[in-house]
Motif scaffolding. Structure first.
Motif, PDB file in Angstrom:
ATOM      1  N   VAL A  27      56.355  66.098  54.301  1.00 46.53           N
ATOM      2  CA  VAL A  27      55.452  65.006  54.680  1.00 46.53           C
ATOM      3  C   VAL A  27      56.211  63.971  55.505  1.00 46.53           C
ATOM      4  CG1 VAL A  27      54.023  63.125  53.795  1.00 46.53           C
ATOM      5  CG2 VAL A  27      53.959  65.363  52.677  1.00 46.53           C
ATOM      6  N   GLN A  28      57.411  63.614  55.059  1.00 44.88           N
ATOM      7  CA  GLN A  28      58.215  62.638  55.805  1.00 44.88           C
ATOM      8  C   GLN A  28      58.604  63.180  57.179  1.00 44.88           C
ATOM      9  OE1 GLN A  28      61.202  61.950  52.696  1.00 44.88           O
ATOM     10  NE2 GLN A  28      60.798  59.775  52.947  1.00 44.88           N
ATOM     11  N   VAL A  29      58.957  64.445  57.238  1.00 48.82           N
ATOM     12  CA  VAL A  29      59.315  65.047  58.525  1.00 48.82           C
ATOM     13  C   VAL A  29      58.127  64.967  59.489  1.00 48.82           C
ATOM     14  CG1 VAL A  29      59.924  67.211  59.694  1.00 48.82           C
ATOM     15  CG2 VAL A  29      61.089  66.564  57.581  1.00 48.82           C
ATOM     16  N   ASN A  30      56.944  65.299  59.000  1.00 48.08           N
ATOM     17  CA  ASN A  30      55.747  65.224  59.850  1.00 48.08           C
ATOM     18  C   ASN A  30      55.452  63.789  60.272  1.00 48.08           C
ATOM     19  OD1 ASN A  30      55.189  67.957  60.003  1.00 48.08           O
ATOM     20  ND2 ASN A  30      54.034  67.950  58.089  1.00 48.08           N
ATOM     21  N   GLN A  31      55.684  62.844  59.367  1.00 51.89           N
ATOM     22  CA  GLN A  31      55.463  61.441  59.724  1.00 51.89           C
ATOM     23  C   GLN A  31      56.437  60.993  60.811  1.00 51.89           C
ATOM     24  OE1 GLN A  31      55.828  59.603  55.853  1.00 51.89           O
ATOM     25  NE2 GLN A  31      53.605  59.387  55.647  1.00 51.89           N
ATOM     26  N   ILE A  32      57.673  61.443  60.712  1.00 54.52           N
ATOM     27  CA  ILE A  32      58.658  61.106  61.742  1.00 54.52           C
ATOM     28  C   ILE A  32      58.234  61.718  63.076  1.00 54.52           C
ATOM     29  CG2 ILE A  32      61.026  61.513  62.529  1.00 54.52           C
ATOM     30  CD1 ILE A  32      61.866  61.273  59.577  1.00 54.52           C
ATOM     31  N   LEU A  33      57.827  62.992  63.049  1.00 53.86           N
ATOM     32  CA  LEU A  33      57.430  63.668  64.283  1.00 53.86           C
ATOM     33  C   LEU A  33      56.209  63.016  64.927  1.00 53.86           C
ATOM     34  CD1 LEU A  33      57.923  67.406  63.268  1.00 53.86           C
ATOM     35  CD2 LEU A  33      59.382  66.022  64.741  1.00 53.86           C
ATOM     36  N   GLN A  34      55.344  62.410  64.125  1.00 54.04           N
ATOM     37  CA  GLN A  34      54.145  61.758  64.653  1.00 54.04           C
ATOM     38  C   GLN A  34      54.366  60.280  64.971  1.00 54.04           C
ATOM     39  OE1 GLN A  34      51.577  63.622  65.531  1.00 54.04           O
ATOM     40  NE2 GLN A  34      52.762  65.338  64.740  1.00 54.04           N
ATOM     41  N   ASN A  35      55.517  59.747  64.600  1.00 48.53           N
ATOM     42  CA  ASN A  35      55.804  58.329  64.822  1.00 48.53           C
ATOM     43  C   ASN A  35      55.908  58.035  66.322  1.00 48.53           C
ATOM     44  OD1 ASN A  35      57.771  55.983  65.253  1.00 48.53           O
ATOM     45  ND2 ASN A  35      57.267  55.804  63.090  1.00 48.53           N
ATOM     46  N   PRO A  36      55.209  56.985  66.796  1.00 52.11           N
ATOM     47  CA  PRO A  36      55.239  56.662  68.241  1.00 52.11           C
ATOM     48  C   PRO A  36      56.649  56.376  68.771  1.00 52.11           C
ATOM     49  CG  PRO A  36      53.600  55.317  67.097  1.00 52.11           C
ATOM     50  CD  PRO A  36      54.326  56.107  66.058  1.00 52.11           C
ATOM     51  N   LYS A  37      57.497  55.730  67.973  1.00 52.06           N
ATOM     52  CA  LYS A  37      58.859  55.432  68.442  1.00 52.06           C
ATOM     53  C   LYS A  37      59.674  56.703  68.579  1.00 52.06           C
ATOM     54  CE  LYS A  37      58.982  50.717  66.853  1.00 52.06           C
ATOM     55  NZ  LYS A  37      59.424  49.763  65.877  1.00 52.06           N
ATOM     56  N   PHE A  38      59.488  57.631  67.622  1.00 55.70           N
ATOM     57  CA  PHE A  38      60.194  58.909  67.713  1.00 55.70           C
ATOM     58  C   PHE A  38      59.720  59.686  68.937  1.00 55.70           C
ATOM     59  CE2 PHE A  38      60.765  63.422  66.768  1.00 55.70           C
ATOM     60  CZ  PHE A  38      62.119  63.444  66.497  1.00 55.70           C
ATOM     61  N   LYS A  39      58.399  59.698  69.171  1.00 59.36           N
ATOM     62  CA  LYS A  39      57.855  60.391  70.346  1.00 59.36           C
ATOM     63  C   LYS A  39      58.376  59.768  71.641  1.00 59.36           C
ATOM     64  CE  LYS A  39      53.554  62.219  68.460  1.00 59.36           C
ATOM     65  NZ  LYS A  39      52.102  62.223  68.584  1.00 59.36           N
ATOM     66  N   GLU A  40      58.477  58.438  71.664  1.00 64.06           N
ATOM     67  CA  GLU A  40      59.012  57.753  72.846  1.00 64.06           C
ATOM     68  C   GLU A  40      60.468  58.141  73.070  1.00 64.06           C
ATOM     69  OE1 GLU A  40      60.066  53.277  74.512  1.00 64.06           O
ATOM     70  OE2 GLU A  40      58.953  53.470  72.631  1.00 64.06           O
ATOM     71  N   MET A  41      61.253  58.203  71.977  1.00 62.55           N
ATOM     72  CA  MET A  41      62.658  58.576  72.083  1.00 62.55           C
ATOM     73  C   MET A  41      62.789  59.990  72.646  1.00 62.55           C
ATOM     74  SD  MET A  41      65.344  60.475  70.521  1.00 62.55           S
ATOM     75  CE  MET A  41      64.582  60.945  69.003  1.00 62.55           C
ATOM     76  N   VAL A  42      61.995  60.930  72.136  1.00 61.90           N
ATOM     77  CA  VAL A  42      62.050  62.314  72.616  1.00 61.90           C
ATOM     78  C   VAL A  42      61.670  62.373  74.094  1.00 61.90           C
ATOM     79  CG1 VAL A  42      60.992  64.601  72.399  1.00 61.90           C
ATOM     80  CG2 VAL A  42      61.671  63.335  70.345  1.00 61.90           C
ATOM     81  N   SER A  43      60.633  61.644  74.477  1.00 58.02           N
ATOM     82  CA  SER A  43      60.185  61.631  75.863  1.00 58.02           C
ATOM     83  C   SER A  43      61.253  61.052  76.789  1.00 58.02           C
ATOM     84  CB  SER A  43      58.890  60.826  75.970  1.00 58.02           C
ATOM     85  OG  SER A  43      58.531  60.632  77.305  1.00 58.02           O
ATOM     86  N   LEU A  89      65.837  53.876  68.763  1.00 56.24           N
ATOM     87  CA  LEU A  89      64.425  54.226  68.573  1.00 56.24           C
ATOM     88  C   LEU A  89      64.265  55.237  67.448  1.00 56.24           C
ATOM     89  CD1 LEU A  89      63.121  54.650  72.242  1.00 56.24           C
ATOM     90  CD2 LEU A  89      62.377  52.941  70.592  1.00 56.24           C
ATOM     91  N   ASN A  90      65.144  56.199  67.397  1.00 54.90           N
ATOM     92  CA  ASN A  90      65.105  57.214  66.348  1.00 54.90           C
ATOM     93  C   ASN A  90      65.311  56.579  64.970  1.00 54.90           C
ATOM     94  OD1 ASN A  90      64.942  59.844  65.322  1.00 54.90           O
ATOM     95  ND2 ASN A  90      67.156  60.076  65.390  1.00 54.90           N
ATOM     96  N   GLU A  91      66.285  55.691  64.857  1.00 51.64           N
ATOM     97  CA  GLU A  91      66.554  55.022  63.579  1.00 51.64           C
ATOM     98  C   GLU A  91      65.377  54.155  63.151  1.00 51.64           C
ATOM     99  OE1 GLU A  91      70.288  52.989  63.942  1.00 51.64           O
ATOM    100  OE2 GLU A  91      71.338  54.848  64.451  1.00 51.64           O
TER     101      GLU A  91
END
Length: 110
Positions: A4-20, A92-94
């Motif tokens: 659940v936490q992994v999915n929340q991280i993957l859906q987090n806007p800051k994490f998505k911005e960092m990946v992008s 951003l990831n942190e």
């Protein structure tokens, strides 16, 4: 960390911005290196005379420092990527991980 936490991280806007941003950065640096390298190879293939031209009648030709500068450029681009990734994108990831951990603690997950 559970699923659940992994999915929340993957859906987090800051994490998505960092990946992008990391993806854009790596592709930009890759294109720069490819253009320079392919340009040098085209120069080798189509204008050897220019590369064999000496600087001042000496032994060193234009091709030698040009080839060396391509090697140096690859190290510089690696340094640029590492600097930006470590100083800008990791933050951003942190932040994304902290947000998800805060949500998990609020829900009672430990």
């Amino acid at each position: 960390m559970d699923e659940v936490q992994v999915n929340q991280i993957l859906q987090n806007p800051k994490f998505k911005e960092m990946v992008s941003r990391k993806s854009k950065l790596s592709w930009t640096l890759t294109v720069i290196m490819l253009v320079v390298y392919v340009g040098f190879m085209l120069l080798v293939g189509y204008n050897k005379e220019f590369l064999m031209t000496s600087f001042s009648g000496g032994v060193t030709t234009i091709g030698m420092p040009l080839g060396l500068s391509i090697i140096v450029l690859s190290f510089v681009l690696c340094g640029v990527y590492s600097y930006i990734a470590n100083n800008k994108l990791d933050a951003l990831n942190e932040e994304a991980i902290r947000e998800v951990e805060a949500i998990a603690h609020e829900k009672g997950h430990h």
